[in-house]
Motif scaffolding. Structure first.
Motif, PDB file in Angstrom:
ATOM      1  N   HIS A 275      -7.115  19.631 -14.956  1.00 38.90           N
ATOM      2  CA  HIS A 275      -8.461  19.045 -15.204  1.00 38.90           C
ATOM      3  C   HIS A 275      -8.510  17.605 -15.492  1.00 38.90           C
ATOM      4  CE1 HIS A 275     -10.258  22.841 -13.957  1.00 38.90           C
ATOM      5  NE2 HIS A 275      -9.420  23.290 -15.143  1.00 38.90           N
ATOM      6  N   VAL A 276      -7.191  17.009 -15.460  1.00 38.87           N
ATOM      7  CA  VAL A 276      -6.979  15.668 -15.707  1.00 38.87           C
ATOM      8  C   VAL A 276      -7.441  14.705 -14.608  1.00 38.87           C
ATOM      9  CG1 VAL A 276      -5.338  13.751 -16.303  1.00 38.87           C
ATOM     10  CG2 VAL A 276      -5.197  15.931 -17.490  1.00 38.87           C
ATOM     11  N   THR A 277      -8.616  13.838 -14.889  1.00 38.39           N
ATOM     12  CA  THR A 277      -8.808  12.855 -13.892  1.00 38.39           C
ATOM     13  C   THR A 277      -7.759  11.679 -13.535  1.00 38.39           C
ATOM     14  OG1 THR A 277     -10.918  13.078 -14.790  1.00 38.39           O
ATOM     15  CG2 THR A 277     -10.623  11.329 -13.148  1.00 38.39           C
ATOM     16  N   VAL A 278      -7.486  11.522 -12.242  1.00 40.48           N
ATOM     17  CA  VAL A 278      -6.423  10.445 -11.928  1.00 40.48           C
ATOM     18  C   VAL A 278      -7.221   9.529 -10.819  1.00 40.48           C
ATOM     19  CG1 VAL A 278      -4.329  10.145 -10.630  1.00 40.48           C
ATOM     20  CG2 VAL A 278      -4.788  12.171 -11.958  1.00 40.48           C
ATOM     21  N   LEU A 279      -7.047   8.435 -11.207  1.00 36.56           N
ATOM     22  CA  LEU A 279      -7.565   7.076 -10.595  1.00 36.56           C
ATOM     23  C   LEU A 279      -6.569   6.053 -10.026  1.00 36.56           C
ATOM     24  CD1 LEU A 279     -10.270   5.996 -13.469  1.00 36.56           C
ATOM     25  CD2 LEU A 279     -10.393   7.893 -11.574  1.00 36.56           C
ATOM     26  N   ALA A 280      -6.908   5.507  -9.033  1.00 37.80           N
ATOM     27  CA  ALA A 280      -5.808   4.166  -8.542  1.00 37.80           C
ATOM     28  C   ALA A 280      -6.584   3.069  -7.890  1.00 37.80           C
ATOM     29  CB  ALA A 280      -4.854   4.936  -7.651  1.00 37.80           C
ATOM     30  N   SER A 281      -6.041   2.031  -8.219  1.00 36.37           N
ATOM     31  CA  SER A 281      -6.832   0.804  -7.345  1.00 36.37           C
ATOM     32  C   SER A 281      -6.474   1.032  -5.885  1.00 36.37           C
ATOM     33  CB  SER A 281      -6.095  -0.350  -7.964  1.00 36.37           C
ATOM     34  OG  SER A 281      -6.021  -0.545  -9.324  1.00 36.37           O
ATOM     35  N   SER A 282      -7.586   0.513  -5.050  1.00 35.08           N
ATOM     36  CA  SER A 282      -7.330   0.593  -3.766  1.00 35.08           C
ATOM     37  C   SER A 282      -6.543  -0.438  -2.905  1.00 35.08           C
ATOM     38  CB  SER A 282      -8.869   0.820  -3.168  1.00 35.08           C
ATOM     39  OG  SER A 282      -9.458  -0.314  -3.220  1.00 35.08           O
ATOM     40  N   GLY A 283      -6.478  -1.255  -3.917  1.00 31.96           N
ATOM     41  CA  GLY A 283      -5.731  -2.397  -3.360  1.00 31.96           C
ATOM     42  C   GLY A 283      -6.502  -3.607  -3.096  1.00 31.96           C
ATOM     43  N   ASP A 284      -5.527  -4.746  -3.006  1.00 34.12           N
ATOM     44  CA  ASP A 284      -6.287  -6.112  -2.822  1.00 34.12           C
ATOM     45  C   ASP A 284      -6.143  -6.701  -1.460  1.00 34.12           C
ATOM     46  OD1 ASP A 284      -7.432  -6.181  -5.607  1.00 34.12           O
ATOM     47  OD2 ASP A 284      -5.217  -6.331  -6.292  1.00 34.12           O
ATOM     48  N   GLY A 285      -5.733  -6.012  -0.718  1.00 29.93           N
ATOM     49  CA  GLY A 285      -5.353  -6.534   0.669  1.00 29.93           C
ATOM     50  C   GLY A 285      -6.581  -6.135   1.872  1.00 29.93           C
ATOM     51  N   GLY A 286      -7.858  -5.684   1.561  1.00 30.44           N
ATOM     52  CA  GLY A 286      -8.812  -5.463   2.210  1.00 30.44           C
ATOM     53  C   GLY A 286      -8.422  -4.172   2.977  1.00 30.44           C
ATOM     54  N   ALA A 287      -8.543  -4.413   4.451  1.00 34.15           N
ATOM     55  CA  ALA A 287      -8.303  -3.168   5.355  1.00 34.15           C
ATOM     56  C   ALA A 287      -6.647  -3.172   5.653  1.00 34.15           C
ATOM     57  CB  ALA A 287      -9.020  -3.318   6.435  1.00 34.15           C
ATOM     58  N   THR A 288      -6.183  -4.356   5.059  1.00 33.28           N
ATOM     59  CA  THR A 288      -4.564  -4.318   5.384  1.00 33.28           C
ATOM     60  C   THR A 288      -3.976  -4.202   4.024  1.00 33.28           C
ATOM     61  OG1 THR A 288      -2.796  -5.597   6.540  1.00 33.28           O
ATOM     62  CG2 THR A 288      -4.392  -6.777   5.408  1.00 33.28           C
ATOM     63  N   ASP A 289      -2.564  -4.370   4.046  1.00 34.02           N
ATOM     64  CA  ASP A 289      -1.608  -4.387   2.986  1.00 34.02           C
ATOM     65  C   ASP A 289      -0.556  -5.066   2.969  1.00 34.02           C
ATOM     66  OD1 ASP A 289      -1.269  -4.138   0.188  1.00 34.02           O
ATOM     67  OD2 ASP A 289      -2.313  -2.256  -0.041  1.00 34.02           O
ATOM     68  N   LEU A 290       0.553  -5.123   1.866  1.00 31.23           N
ATOM     69  CA  LEU A 290       1.671  -5.717   2.107  1.00 31.23           C
ATOM     70  C   LEU A 290       2.663  -5.030   2.695  1.00 31.23           C
ATOM     71  CD1 LEU A 290       1.716  -7.194  -1.588  1.00 31.23           C
ATOM     72  CD2 LEU A 290       1.447  -8.719   0.546  1.00 31.23           C
ATOM     73  N   LYS A 291       3.497  -5.523   3.415  1.00 35.48           N
ATOM     74  CA  LYS A 291       4.923  -4.858   4.088  1.00 35.48           C
ATOM     75  C   LYS A 291       5.739  -4.872   3.002  1.00 35.48           C
ATOM     76  CE  LYS A 291       4.216  -7.114   8.560  1.00 35.48           C
ATOM     77  NZ  LYS A 291       4.986  -7.885   9.699  1.00 35.48           N
ATOM     78  N   ALA A 292       6.964  -4.290   3.205  1.00 31.62           N
ATOM     79  CA  ALA A 292       7.856  -3.914   2.246  1.00 31.62           C
ATOM     80  C   ALA A 292       8.461  -5.087   1.750  1.00 31.62           C
ATOM     81  CB  ALA A 292       9.179  -3.044   2.871  1.00 31.62           C
ATOM     82  N   ASP A 293       8.407  -6.272   2.344  1.00 35.11           N
ATOM     83  CA  ASP A 293       8.868  -7.401   1.606  1.00 35.11           C
ATOM     84  C   ASP A 293       8.113  -8.066   0.531  1.00 35.11           C
ATOM     85  OD1 ASP A 293       6.701  -8.593   2.706  1.00 35.11           O
ATOM     86  OD2 ASP A 293       7.990  -9.753   4.266  1.00 35.11           O
ATOM     87  N   GLY A 294       6.963  -7.409   0.113  1.00 39.70           N
ATOM     88  CA  GLY A 294       6.067  -7.596  -1.004  1.00 39.70           C
ATOM     89  C   GLY A 294       5.336  -9.050  -0.708  1.00 39.70           C
ATOM     90  N   LYS A 295       5.642  -9.873   0.448  1.00 42.03           N
ATOM     91  CA  LYS A 295       5.075 -11.049   0.672  1.00 42.03           C
ATOM     92  C   LYS A 295       4.132 -11.043   1.894  1.00 42.03           C
ATOM     93  CE  LYS A 295       8.969 -13.161  -1.395  1.00 42.03           C
ATOM     94  NZ  LYS A 295      10.255 -13.926  -1.338  1.00 42.03           N
ATOM     95  N   THR A 296       4.304 -10.541   2.845  1.00 45.41           N
ATOM     96  CA  THR A 296       3.727 -10.680   4.137  1.00 45.41           C
ATOM     97  C   THR A 296       2.874  -9.358   4.588  1.00 45.41           C
ATOM     98  OG1 THR A 296       5.449  -9.900   5.486  1.00 45.41           O
ATOM     99  CG2 THR A 296       5.095 -12.182   5.365  1.00 45.41           C
TER     100      THR A 296
END
Length: 457
Positions: free
Chosen positions: A244-265
């Motif tokens: 019964h521990v609540t777990v939260l996470a940020s949904s991200g800052d890339g809108g409907a996309t997100d970063l590739k493995a290079d962390g830049k594009t």
């Protein structure tokens, strides 16, 4: 998401790196935990949600909104204004301050000055401070202010701690600092999950906030439809659900996309990120507040979309969970994110204080869903206190409350959206949407409603 801007103009910077190994609360390291050297090939990395645009380094003191707008063309808010905006002050007057509850914050490396910085932050706004209990998980290296990975995570740590404290001033804060390690193609995440499970098993923490993530598509096996690399990391969340521990996470800052493995594009298509996409996690998206100096809204909230955008969309790993059956017309057959949203826009960012970088000691303005998740962790701590027990996994209750009036869920429906980096996103419309989830909250009504809706753990 750390916002900065220099006189040379706007520059985006993405901090990559992440976490782990062991030592907690006076206990010996669990057996079998080792630190492996990162492989030469790109690996999934836990990325702090603190990449973005730098306003200015080391401002001597926070400025009023009007001066921020004149100097940097953005609004900037302090915790007292947030308390008004989210209708928190009446709860405090009733004694609902998070007392007796513990917020766990997980960040790689941490910050060597976090206690001092929280003390300065609290004093500036007339708040009492609190002791931050630091748990070092693994062989956390000595902090190097010239290491961009370390300073990126230190900025995230500062934001997480100060935002959680701003909302739940009497809640205890446990900061888990992890060392970077690599295990079977994922960097940082295995150690973070090990740390979380250890604390859960030892009864430490009522709510865990995670301001980091990695795009689902970057996990080993994803391109072949093999999602085992993600699913085998879920053990901490499964444990939290049982305890019964609540777990939260940020949904991200890339809108409907997100970063590739290079962390830049960015991917040029709709993608999602984990752990936000996990059905055992409450995904926290971002809004833009429009406030006056008193913290009163001058117009309704809109979707965070400036130097980043509220992460949201369909998971490609997880199917639609039962708690989203009522919004199946929006999410289809997949898990949709976010679930709920809090302040995250850079234009309307939060003042924070830090001194971990001797060349940039002072006040900064910060935004991103990395801000939204610890803010909501404070809300959960208040609900835990009001309920007299942990509210636990809130997802079913959250969606049920969104269907009833007077529960403190405030729909965000102004038509703004989270399209970003050329990828079409989703608009904030009436009811649930994949830009802001069910909306945001009026804490005076939401906290007691959530407390009543939760089951005793």
């Amino acid at each position: 998401m750390h916002i900065t801007r220099s006189a040379r103009g706007v520059a985006a910077s993405t901090a990559v790196a992440a976490a782990l190994a062991v030592a907690a609360l006076g206990s010996a390291p669990p057996a079998g935990v080792t630190t492996a050297a990162p492989a030469a090939v790109p690996h999934t990395k836990a990325v702090p949600a603190i990449a973005g645009h730098t306003l200015v380094h080391g401002v001597a003191s926070p400025l009023p909104i009007e001066q921020c707008q004149a100097k940097w063309h953005i609004a900037c808010y302090n915790p007292l204004q947030y308390r008004t905006a989210y209708n928190l002050n009446p709860l405090y007057r009733k004694g609902i301050t998070g007392k007796g509850r513990t917020i766990v914050i997980v960040d790689s490396f941490g910050s060597p000055t976090i206690q001092h910085d929280l003390d300065v932050y609290s004093k500036q706004f007339g708040l009492h401070s609190t002791k931050v209990k630091v748990v070092k998980w693994g062989k956390v290296p000595v902090f190097d202010p010239k290491n961009s990975d370390m300073t990126g995570w230190a900025g995230e740590t500062t934001l997480d701690v100060e935002m959680a404290h701003a909302v739940a001033p009497d809640a205890k804060i446990v900061l888990v600092e992890t060392a970077v390690a690599e295990t079977e193609g994922t960097t940082g995440l295995p150690e973070m999950m090990s740390a979380e499970k250890y604390l859960i098993d030892h009864g430490v923490g009522d709510v865990i906030t995670q301001s980091f993530g990695a795009t689902e598509n970057t996990f080993p096996g994803f391109s072949k439809g093999d999602f085992s690399s993600i699913k085998k990391l879920r053990y901490a969340f499964e444990d939290a659900n049982r305890k019964h521990v609540t777990v939260l996470a940020s949904s991200g800052d890339g809108g409907a996309t997100d970063l590739k493995a290079d962390g830049k594009t960015y991917y040029k298509k709709r993608v999602n990120s984990w752990p936000s996409s996990d059905p055992l996690v409450t995904s926290i998206g971002g809004t833009q507040l429009h406030l006056n100096d008193k913290g009163e809204r001058v117009k309704p909230d809109s979707v965070y979309n400036d130097y980043g955008a509220s992460g949201g969309g369909q998971s490609h790993v997880f199917g639609r969970p039962a708690f989203q059956k009522g919004v199946r017309n929006v999410v289809g057959t997949r898990r949709g994110t976010p679930d709920v949203s809090m302040a995250a826009a850079v234009n309307g960012g939060a003042w924070i204080y830090s001194s971990f970088d001797p060349t940039a000691t002072g006040w900064d303005v910060t935004g991103g869903t990395s801000e939204a998740s610890p803010l909501f962790a404070g809300i959960i701590a208040l609900a835990d206190q009001a309920a007299g027990h942990r509210v636990g996994n809130i997802n079913a209750a959250l969606y049920a409350l969104s269907q009833r009036k007077g529960t403190g869920i405030v729909d965000v429906k102004d038509g703004t959206g989270n399209s970003y980096e050329g990828v079409t996103g989703y608009k904030a419309v009436r009811g649930y949407d994949m830009a802001t989830g069910v909306g945001t909250v009026d804490a005076l009504r939401f906290v007691p409603a959530l407390a009543r809706a939760s089951h005793r753990g």
